[in-house]
Design an enzyme around this catalytic site. Structure first.
Site: not given
Ligand code: LLP
Length: 424
Positions: A282, A318, A322, A348-349, A376
């Site tokens: 990262r 992410r 998280y 669709c969520e 990521y």
């Protein structure tokens, strides 16, 4: 490095280095991952600043962003690689980089992957269990090759990060239990075609303090002391990755400061001659990328305002996974009173959101930049909802390189087969 250092706003328009982001959107479409080469090089140099006259190797943890152009750039700068699959090893080779500078991490290496790694003579296997060690010995024996190994020890220290990305606690699946590491080293030293090369530890990701690193290092060096007493001499220490970046207000230490403290501790314990490996991911690429997206619709409900954009959780998971916070900036900020929006995608969520409660002055068609999307992001993307993966471009000054084409829908189902007479 801040999230926008290499994405300056010039004459009211956000750029990647010297290229206006609207120009990239017009040329390549959205959503689009945009990387700054200067930011990648600067992040690399932050590490090198702490490694002058040191016997050390930075092994880029390529899981964070495995685009071949990025691998090639780091390879040319002198990087090794931390790989976690046979696929990643083949990427290193496809990028024209040196597999002999790769360390192979991961809890579940298959026999086939071990064979591939031995064929390409990887620098070291970071072994995570006794059964894996035995398997490596078997495969190496069958190939009549010698496998260099480190044990990844779990030092049981709290990395003080999100539980999903903390790996150095007893309850995590990673590494060999600290208490049994010495015995396993003795076993390793007696196994055929195994060469004990080093010791490895990685305690988690997005670490913003130096303390947990030093705690882990002390425990690792205690083991090195014990190994020496048993006549087991190591060639290197691998201290893993995990250094955090600034997404919002975090203040992670500079890489060079972290390294200075680690080397001071290593020297004070009498191991200044050991080679040291690092596996940053990262902190080399996170703030070198943005995800460019277009506002499709604004939706004003009684209690909430939504900006529905064309990037989604499949492009950057992410936040959904998280609860992670990414900065979201207008590419051409408008003057006037901002509205508080949830920035959501078309998937669709309900978990498909990129940012919540962001104060922005927006109109349909506006471009937004989701910041800190170098790591990521693309690497964890999916085709959920039969969405094609976005293209990736790398900017170098005023030059632009397409480093991955946008996927085509027909490619997404090209491998699928429909049996005859399904309903009959
Ligand atoms: N070495 C090993 C053995 C690792 O497991 C990892 C990351 C690294 C190095 C690199 O860590 P970094 O320097 O990037 O923190 N998907 C999560 C992060 C998962 C990290 C997995 N292992 C996220 O988006 O925050």
């Amino acid at each position: 490095m801040t999230p926008t250092q290499f994405f300056p706003t010039l004459n009211g328009v956000m750029h990647a280095e010297r290229v206006p982001l609207p120009q990239l959107a017009a040329q390549f479409g959205t959503p689009l991952y945009v990387y700054s080469k200067a930011a990648l090089v600067a992040a690399w140099e932050n590490y090198q600043g702490g490694l002058v006259n040191r016997n050390a190797l930075v092994c880029y943890a390529m899981k964070t962003n495995s685009n071949l152009a990025i691998l090639r750039l780091f390879g040319e700068l002198g990087s090794g690689f931390d790989i976690v699959s046979g696929g990643e090893l083949l990427r290193v080779i496809a990028a024209g980089c040196d597999p002999k500078k790769a360390v192979f991490s991961g809890v579940g290496k298959s026999a086939e992957e071990i064979r591939l790694a031995l064929t390409h003579d990887v620098l070291c296997f970071n072994v995570e269990s006794e059964s894996e060690l035995l398997r490596i010995s078997e495969v190496a024996t069958a190939m009549n090759k010698s496998a260099r190994v480190s044990l990844r020890v779990n030092p049981n220290v709290d990395a003080k990060t999100h539980p999903y990305i903390s790996t150095g606690l007893k309850e995590n699946k990673f590494g060999v239990e600290y208490e049994s590491a010495l015995d396993l080293y003795k076993r390793a030293a007696s196994l055929p075609h195994i060469e004990v090369a080093g010791i490895d530890c990685h305690i988690g990701s997005q670490l913003t303090e130096i303390r947990p690193y030093l705690d882990a290092l002390d425990k690792v060096l205690d083991l090195v002391d014990a190994l020496a007493k048993h006549g087991i001499k190591l060639h290197h220490l691998d201290l893993g990755g995990g250094l955090g970046i600034r997404y919002d207000k975090e203040e992670p230490p500079a890489a060079a400061d972290l390294l200075a403290q680690l080397f001071a501790r290593i020297e004070s314990r009498g191991y200044g001659a050991l080679k040291v490996l690092f596996e940053p991911g990262r902190s080399l690429v996170g703030n070198a990328g943005v995800l460019l997206t277009k506002v499709e619709y604004l939706k004003h409900n009684a209690d909430k305002n939504f900006a529905i954009v064309d990037a989604a959780m499949n492009d950057l998971m992410r936040p959904a996974l998280y609860d992670a916070w990414h900065g979201i900036d207008a590419v051409r900020p408008r003057s006037g009173v901002p509205t508080t929006y949830d920035i959501v995608g078309p998937v669709c969520e309900s978990g498909d959101w990129l940012g919540k409660n962001r104060a922005l002055k927006l109109e349909q068609g506006d471009l937004l930049a989701v910041l800190s999307a170098g790591s990521y992001a693309m690497a964890m993307s999916s085709n959920y909802n039969t969405r094609t993966r976005a293209a990736e471009v790398m900017v170098d000054g005023d030059a632009v390189y397409l480093v991955r084409e946008r996927e085509r829908v027909q490619d997404l189902f090209a491998l699928e087969r429909v049996p005859q007479n399904l309903a009959g």
